[in-house]
Design a protein around this motif. Structure first.
Motif, PDB file in Angstrom:
ATOM      1  N   TYR A  83      74.009  11.266  -8.786  1.00  0.00           N
ATOM      2  CA  TYR A  83      73.361  11.307  -7.479  1.00  0.00           C
ATOM      3  C   TYR A  83      73.302   9.920  -6.823  1.00  0.00           C
ATOM      4  O   TYR A  83      73.190   9.824  -5.599  1.00  0.00           O
ATOM      5  N   LEU A  84      73.369   8.886  -7.636  1.00  0.00           N
ATOM      6  CA  LEU A  84      73.117   7.536  -7.131  1.00  0.00           C
ATOM      7  C   LEU A  84      74.382   6.717  -6.909  1.00  0.00           C
ATOM      8  O   LEU A  84      74.305   5.564  -6.501  1.00  0.00           O
ATOM      9  N   SER A  85      75.543   7.333  -7.158  1.00  0.00           N
ATOM     10  CA  SER A  85      76.812   6.637  -6.958  1.00  0.00           C
ATOM     11  C   SER A  85      77.567   7.265  -5.801  1.00  0.00           C
ATOM     12  O   SER A  85      77.747   8.488  -5.757  1.00  0.00           O
ATOM     13  N   GLU A  86      78.007   6.439  -4.887  1.00  0.00           N
ATOM     14  CA  GLU A  86      78.864   6.905  -3.798  1.00  0.00           C
ATOM     15  C   GLU A  86      80.193   7.340  -4.399  1.00  0.00           C
ATOM     16  O   GLU A  86      80.684   6.716  -5.343  1.00  0.00           O
ATOM     17  N   TRP A  87      80.793   8.426  -3.898  1.00  0.00           N
ATOM     18  CA  TRP A  87      81.909   9.084  -4.595  1.00  0.00           C
ATOM     19  C   TRP A  87      83.136   8.192  -4.753  1.00  0.00           C
ATOM     20  O   TRP A  87      83.944   8.382  -5.651  1.00  0.00           O
ATOM     21  N   ARG A  88      83.251   7.151  -3.910  1.00  0.00           N
ATOM     22  CA  ARG A  88      84.368   6.219  -4.070  1.00  0.00           C
ATOM     23  C   ARG A  88      84.017   5.057  -5.000  1.00  0.00           C
ATOM     24  O   ARG A  88      84.814   4.147  -5.186  1.00  0.00           O
TER      25      ARG A  88
ATOM     26  N   LYS B  67      69.427   2.889  -6.699  1.00  0.00           N
ATOM     27  CA  LYS B  67      68.443   3.196  -7.732  1.00  0.00           C
ATOM     28  C   LYS B  67      67.351   4.065  -7.113  1.00  0.00           C
ATOM     29  O   LYS B  67      67.084   3.987  -5.907  1.00  0.00           O
ATOM     30  N   ALA B  68      66.708   4.870  -7.952  1.00  0.00           N
ATOM     31  CA  ALA B  68      65.610   5.712  -7.476  1.00  0.00           C
ATOM     32  C   ALA B  68      64.583   5.837  -8.579  1.00  0.00           C
ATOM     33  O   ALA B  68      64.931   5.855  -9.777  1.00  0.00           O
TER      34      ALA B  68
ATOM     35  N   ILE C  62      62.034   8.291   1.030  1.00  0.00           N
ATOM     36  CA  ILE C  62      62.851   9.436   0.605  1.00  0.00           C
ATOM     37  C   ILE C  62      64.269   9.270   1.127  1.00  0.00           C
ATOM     38  O   ILE C  62      64.476   9.022   2.321  1.00  0.00           O
ATOM     39  N   THR C  63      65.240   9.430   0.235  1.00  0.00           N
ATOM     40  CA  THR C  63      66.643   9.508   0.650  1.00  0.00           C
ATOM     41  C   THR C  63      67.098  10.943   0.449  1.00  0.00           C
ATOM     42  O   THR C  63      67.272  11.389  -0.691  1.00  0.00           O
ATOM     43  N   PRO C  64      67.294  11.719   1.529  1.00  0.00           N
ATOM     44  CA  PRO C  64      67.792  13.091   1.377  1.00  0.00           C
ATOM     45  C   PRO C  64      69.287  13.063   1.040  1.00  0.00           C
ATOM     46  O   PRO C  64      70.017  12.161   1.465  1.00  0.00           O
TER      47      PRO C  64
ATOM     48  N   ILE D 286      72.769   7.412  -0.194  1.00  0.00           N
ATOM     49  CA  ILE D 286      72.485   6.610  -1.393  1.00  0.00           C
ATOM     50  C   ILE D 286      71.297   5.700  -1.103  1.00  0.00           C
ATOM     51  O   ILE D 286      71.287   4.988  -0.091  1.00  0.00           O
ATOM     52  N   PRO D 287      70.276   5.678  -1.972  1.00  0.00           N
ATOM     53  CA  PRO D 287      69.140   4.777  -1.742  1.00  0.00           C
ATOM     54  C   PRO D 287      69.521   3.327  -2.009  1.00  0.00           C
ATOM     55  O   PRO D 287      70.596   3.041  -2.534  1.00  0.00           O
TER      56      PRO D 287
END
Length: 468
Positions: free
Chosen positions: A27-32, A38-39, A65-67, A79-80
């Motif tokens: 959830y915390l890594s951008e797909w590239r 971090k959260a 909150i990061t939706p 991404i937070p």
């Protein structure tokens, strides 16, 4: 913080409050893999009421909150930051199709529904939901709405904004706004729906939407065309609009560099023309006519284009596999670029009348400043949206070239602004382009945007650090 997390567990269940770093990673890594955040927790609510309860808890404790939808964005919008102070709230469990109303041609869906699930559900009811993206197997409708996604069918059907009639939203205070109206006309004051669409989760969290459906086409005709320059592509667009105004669904521009990257890196794609040209166009007609009639009409207009010396060659797909090969070529460009190495992406829009001049001027400027750079130009020519990407010269590594990203962006975006365009057509602003936004938006516009943000999210808890 422990007390807060326990309240979250009580609300949505312990297994849906992720604090383990390994569980959080996806959830915390951008797909590239270009950005990691971090959260303090990743939260996975199952319904709108749970979303509202979590937001209320965060509001009381001033926790940001990061939706997140499908996490397929390109501007680091879901991404937070690296502080670890925020929670990431994933909408993936809100994935139900609540209602299909055939008589009203609408579908009510939850924000976590995958785009291809919505497309397939419409198809099962002999209807069409026309939003079409390369990431449709992994992106969610909530993310599409939050970024006002475009795709390949905007020319005929419009952006996601035009495909939505109503929304359900959890506000920054944790209240539920039920705006799930399925009306084509509702002139009762401010259109709050449009405030939240394209806001990238900075004003509230979209939890459900009423979407427009359309009659399912009985025939789809696909053609791949080669030509010499963007000027001819624009003339071809005008010709096709003249003869196929009600049927022209897609008109995609692909330059030679884009095509060759696909052929090099995507083995499932086969070459359509032996002769290489500078540009190609992928167009699609869809209507309720027969395939044979539509093909004959397209052949006739292509013959006119030949006679006017607008095109070099043309191939009309005669089978589903041939049509799929055409679209696989177009949809694989970003994947092919990724396999080649990291690159500098630009998602810009321009007045259609100025695209040819922009490409000529910007190509020359970049080639002079960065000799040997590869210009990967493709996109939705029919609505003025170009993905104008820049890859490094062969002898320079991607990492070294990416250090010049700000300089390259300045060349491209300054020219986009000069040509009365926009630095973001369909990807949004997110974190990546927020500094660029300050450069090109007028002070009046920025002030009004900040006033809206302040009014709806006074404590700056909703996706902070994005857009502003």
């Amino acid at each position: 913080m422990n007390n807060f997390l326990q309240h979250c567990r009580d609300l949505i269940g312990e297994r849906y409050v992720l604090t383990d770093i390994d569980q959080q990673a996806v959830y915390l890594s951008e797909w590239r893999q270009r950005r990691k955040g971090k959260a303090c927790a990743v939260l996975l609510p199952a319904n709108t009421e749970q979303v509202a309860g979590l937001v209320k808890l965060c509001s009381e404790r001033r926790i940001a909150i990061t939706p997140q939808g499908g996490n397929t964005g390109l501007v680091f919008g879901s991404i937070p930051d690296s502080s670890g102070a925020a929670v990431l709230l994933s909408l993936k469990r809100l994935n139900q199709v609540r209602q299909v109303d055939i008589d009203n041609n609408t579908m009510t869906v939850e924000a976590g529904c995958l785009l291809n699930v919505i497309q397939n559900t419409a198809d099962q009811h002999q209807r069409l939901f026309p939003l079409s993206l390369a990431s449709e197997g992994s992106c969610t409708i909530g993310g599409n709405l939050s970024t006002n996604a475009g795709g390949t069918a905007v020319l005929r059907y419009g952006n996601t904004r035009e495909l939505c009639l109503g929304l359900e939203v959890v506000t920054a205070e944790g209240h539920i706004w039920n705006g799930l109206r399925s009306l084509r006309k509702d002139n009762t004051g401010y259109d709050l729906r449009d405030v939240f669409i394209g806001a990238e989760g900075t004003l509230g969290i979209i939890t459900a939407a009423v979407l427009k459906l359309f009659p399912k086409p009985t025939s789809v005709v696909t053609a791949f065309i080669s030509l010499d320059n963007v000027e001819n592509a624009l003339q071809l667009l005008h010709l096709m609009q003249r003869y196929h105004a009600d049927s022209l669904t897609a008109f995609e521009l692909i330059n030679s560099c884009s095509l060759e990257l696909v052929l090099q890196h995507i083995p499932q794609v086969s070459r359509i023309f032996y002769e290489k040209t500078a540009y190609y166009v992928l167009l699609e007609l869809s209507n309720t006519d027969t395939f044979d009639n539509s093909s004959r009409k397209l052949e006739s207009s292509i013959e006119i284009a030949f006679n006017q010396a607008l095109i070099r060659d043309a191939a009309i797909a005669q089978t589903l596999s041939q049509a799929a090969n055409c679209w696989k070529t177009r949809e694989s460009i970003s994947e092919a670029q990724a396999r080649q190495g990291k690159n500098i992406k630009h998602d810009v829009s321009l007045p259609i009348s100025r695209i040819a001049e922009f490409v000529k001027v910007c190509d020359a400027a970049l080639s002079t400043a960065y000799p040997g750079c590869q210009l990967v130009t493709f996109g939705h020519l029919g609505d003025g949206n170009l993905h104008y990407n820049v890859s490094p010269p062969i002898e320079i590594s991607s990492e070294i070239f990416l250090e010049k990203q700000c300089e390259v962006n300045r060349v491209v975006h300054d020219l986009v602004h000069q040509f009365d365009g926009s630095i973001s057509a369909e990807h949004g602003i997110g974190e990546l382009k927020k500094d660029e936004l300050q450069r090109y938006k007028s002070p009046v516009e920025l002030a009004m945007m900040r006033q809206i943000k302040s009014a709806l999210d006074p404590h700056n808890l909703m996706n902070p650090g994005k857009i502003f």
